[in-house]
Design a protein around this motif. Structure first.
Motif, PDB file in Angstrom:
ATOM      1  N   THR A   1      45.977  30.035  39.331  1.00 27.65           N
ATOM      2  CA  THR A   1      45.068  29.719  40.424  1.00 27.65           C
ATOM      3  C   THR A   1      44.161  30.922  40.652  1.00 27.65           C
ATOM      4  N   ALA A   2      42.865  30.684  40.792  1.00 28.44           N
ATOM      5  CA  ALA A   2      41.928  31.784  41.044  1.00 28.44           C
ATOM      6  C   ALA A   2      42.306  32.512  42.343  1.00 28.44           C
ATOM      7  N   THR A   3      42.165  33.819  42.330  1.00 25.15           N
ATOM      8  CA  THR A   3      42.507  34.648  43.488  1.00 25.15           C
ATOM      9  C   THR A   3      41.377  34.650  44.507  1.00 25.15           C
ATOM     10  N   GLN A   4      41.701  35.127  45.712  1.00 24.37           N
ATOM     11  CA  GLN A   4      40.742  35.198  46.810  1.00 24.37           C
ATOM     12  C   GLN A   4      40.132  36.593  46.879  1.00 24.37           C
ATOM     13  N   PRO A   5      38.849  36.693  47.258  1.00 24.60           N
ATOM     14  CA  PRO A   5      38.217  38.013  47.383  1.00 24.60           C
ATOM     15  C   PRO A   5      38.942  38.890  48.403  1.00 24.60           C
ATOM     16  N   VAL A   6      38.973  40.183  48.133  1.00 28.19           N
ATOM     17  CA  VAL A   6      39.547  41.143  49.078  1.00 28.19           C
ATOM     18  C   VAL A   6      38.501  41.387  50.158  1.00 28.19           C
ATOM     19  N   THR A   7      38.914  41.218  51.413  1.00 28.04           N
ATOM     20  CA  THR A   7      38.024  41.492  52.550  1.00 28.04           C
ATOM     21  C   THR A   7      38.608  42.553  53.470  1.00 28.04           C
ATOM     22  N   ASP A   8      39.934  42.734  53.414  1.00 25.39           N
ATOM     23  CA  ASP A   8      40.604  43.727  54.255  1.00 25.39           C
ATOM     24  C   ASP A   8      40.960  44.937  53.389  1.00 25.39           C
ATOM     25  N   PHE A   9      40.267  46.035  53.611  1.00 20.22           N
ATOM     26  CA  PHE A   9      40.478  47.255  52.827  1.00 20.22           C
ATOM     27  C   PHE A   9      41.365  48.246  53.581  1.00 20.22           C
ATOM     28  N   GLY A  10      42.265  47.744  54.410  1.00 18.51           N
ATOM     29  CA  GLY A  10      43.109  48.590  55.250  1.00 18.51           C
ATOM     30  C   GLY A  10      44.397  49.016  54.576  1.00 18.51           C
ATOM     31  N   PRO A  11      45.378  49.411  55.391  1.00 18.87           N
ATOM     32  CA  PRO A  11      46.655  49.926  54.889  1.00 18.87           C
ATOM     33  C   PRO A  11      47.427  48.934  54.020  1.00 18.87           C
ATOM     34  N   ALA A  12      47.298  47.643  54.289  1.00 17.30           N
ATOM     35  CA  ALA A  12      48.018  46.654  53.474  1.00 17.30           C
ATOM     36  C   ALA A  12      47.538  46.691  52.024  1.00 17.30           C
ATOM     37  N   LEU A  13      46.251  46.920  51.837  1.00 15.31           N
ATOM     38  CA  LEU A  13      45.702  47.010  50.479  1.00 15.31           C
ATOM     39  C   LEU A  13      46.241  48.249  49.768  1.00 15.31           C
ATOM     40  N   GLU A  14      46.285  49.351  50.481  1.00 16.89           N
ATOM     41  CA  GLU A  14      46.823  50.605  49.926  1.00 16.89           C
ATOM     42  C   GLU A  14      48.293  50.431  49.524  1.00 16.89           C
TER      43      GLU A  14
ATOM     44  N   HIS B   1      41.258  41.163  30.244  1.00 18.32           N
ATOM     45  CA  HIS B   1      42.583  40.598  30.465  1.00 18.32           C
ATOM     46  C   HIS B   1      42.877  40.498  31.962  1.00 18.32           C
ATOM     47  N   GLU B   2      42.633  41.586  32.691  1.00 15.32           N
ATOM     48  CA  GLU B   2      42.951  41.599  34.126  1.00 15.32           C
ATOM     49  C   GLU B   2      42.018  40.694  34.927  1.00 15.32           C
ATOM     50  N   ILE B   3      40.747  40.667  34.574  1.00 18.72           N
ATOM     51  CA  ILE B   3      39.816  39.782  35.292  1.00 18.72           C
ATOM     52  C   ILE B   3      40.151  38.321  35.010  1.00 18.72           C
ATOM     53  N   ASP B   4      40.602  38.024  33.787  1.00 17.86           N
ATOM     54  CA  ASP B   4      41.103  36.670  33.512  1.00 17.86           C
ATOM     55  C   ASP B   4      42.227  36.315  34.480  1.00 17.86           C
ATOM     56  N   HIS B   5      43.173  37.233  34.690  1.00 16.82           N
ATOM     57  CA  HIS B   5      44.255  36.978  35.657  1.00 16.82           C
ATOM     58  C   HIS B   5      43.671  36.613  37.017  1.00 16.82           C
ATOM     59  N   LEU B   6      42.700  37.380  37.463  1.00 12.84           N
ATOM     60  CA  LEU B   6      42.127  37.153  38.787  1.00 12.84           C
ATOM     61  C   LEU B   6      41.396  35.814  38.869  1.00 12.84           C
ATOM     62  N   ASP B   7      40.931  35.318  37.722  1.00  9.35           N
ATOM     63  CA  ASP B   7      40.279  34.011  37.667  1.00  9.35           C
ATOM     64  C   ASP B   7      41.292  32.878  37.481  1.00  9.35           C
ATOM     65  N   GLY B   8      42.594  33.220  37.430  1.00  8.71           N
ATOM     66  CA  GLY B   8      43.639  32.207  37.278  1.00  8.71           C
ATOM     67  C   GLY B   8      43.939  31.832  35.844  1.00  8.71           C
ATOM     68  N   HIS B   9      43.699  32.784  34.928  1.00  5.03           N
ATOM     69  CA  HIS B   9      43.940  32.503  33.504  1.00  5.03           C
ATOM     70  C   HIS B   9      44.863  33.554  32.887  1.00  5.03           C
ATOM     71  N   VAL B  10      45.688  33.114  31.967  1.00  5.62           N
ATOM     72  CA  VAL B  10      46.593  33.986  31.220  1.00  5.62           C
ATOM     73  C   VAL B  10      46.181  33.900  29.752  1.00  5.62           C
ATOM     74  N   PHE B  11      46.353  34.984  29.009  1.00  7.50           N
ATOM     75  CA  PHE B  11      45.850  35.047  27.631  1.00  7.50           C
ATOM     76  C   PHE B  11      46.315  33.894  26.756  1.00  7.50           C
ATOM     77  N   VAL B  12      47.472  33.304  27.033  1.00  7.14           N
ATOM     78  CA  VAL B  12      47.974  32.213  26.192  1.00  7.14           C
ATOM     79  C   VAL B  12      47.041  30.997  26.229  1.00  7.14           C
ATOM     80  N   GLU B  13      46.224  30.886  27.267  1.00  4.75           N
ATOM     81  CA  GLU B  13      45.267  29.779  27.346  1.00  4.75           C
ATOM     82  C   GLU B  13      44.181  29.897  26.275  1.00  4.75           C
ATOM     83  N   LEU B  14      43.992  31.087  25.729  1.00  2.57           N
ATOM     84  CA  LEU B  14      42.986  31.309  24.689  1.00  2.57           C
ATOM     85  C   LEU B  14      43.528  31.008  23.291  1.00  2.57           C
ATOM     86  N   LEU B  15      44.795  30.644  23.209  1.00  2.00           N
ATOM     87  CA  LEU B  15      45.446  30.383  21.925  1.00  2.00           C
ATOM     88  C   LEU B  15      45.391  28.893  21.594  1.00  2.00           C
ATOM     89  N   SER B  16      45.780  28.558  20.381  1.00  2.00           N
ATOM     90  CA  SER B  16      45.837  27.151  19.986  1.00  2.00           C
ATOM     91  C   SER B  16      46.888  26.427  20.838  1.00  2.00           C
TER      92      SER B  16
END
Length: 168
Positions: free
Chosen positions: A15-28, A130-145
């Protein structure tokens, strides 16, 4: 002990991830947990959703072994298709030749909310894709046969059953 890495095909990884809007302590705190998890697993990158957090943030490994955060990243340009051997912390012990691009240009924010652009090639370009694919809701195995993907999925089901029995 670091937080447990989510295994494919868990829904949070597809599932595609949500944009980060809170740059506070929880993000750290999340970044610290991600760093501990990727280092314990001896990985070269990790996305927030691999720890079950559906946020558009990842840590990307540099050649020198350090990591930097990419928050709300977007690939602006890709060039020169290549095939690279690829694996994933969420798909343990599976390595396959995967289609990627040799060069990418990425725009992202850091933890101080500053925007950056990086032009990367080689290993860094590979990890960014690879990591941006994760954030878009994709895993490398989807690029395989389809055959390779289903074989890996069967092995992952068996591996997850094994882990469940081990915990019980």
């Amino acid at each position: 002990m670091a937080r447990e890495i989510v295994l494919w095909p868990h829904k949070v990884l597809t599932t595609a991830t949500q944009p980060v809007t809170d740059f506070g302590p929880a993000l750290e705190k999340l970044m610290s947990e991600m760093l501990a998890a990727v280092q314990e697993a001896k990985g070269i990158g990790i996305a927030a959703n691999q720890l079950g957090e559906p946020l558009r943030m990842a840590l990307v490994g540099r050649e020198d072994g350090t990591f930097f955060e990419i928050i709300n990243p977007r690939i602006l340009e890709r060039s020169e298709q290549i095939t690279l051997e690829e694996g994933c912390l969420s798909v343990p012990d599976e390595w396959e030749k995967t289609p990627r691009y040799k060069k990418v240009k990425v725009r992202y924010q850091d933890k101080a909310q500053q925007w950056h652009e990086v032009e990367a090639e080689g290993r860094l370009a590979h990890v960014l894709q690879h990591e941006i694919d994760h954030l878009d809701g994709h895993v490398f195995v989807e690029l395989l046969s389809g055959l390779k993907r289903s074989l890996i999925q069967e092995r992952m089901k068996k591996y997850q059953k094994f882990l469940k029995r081990k915990k019980d």
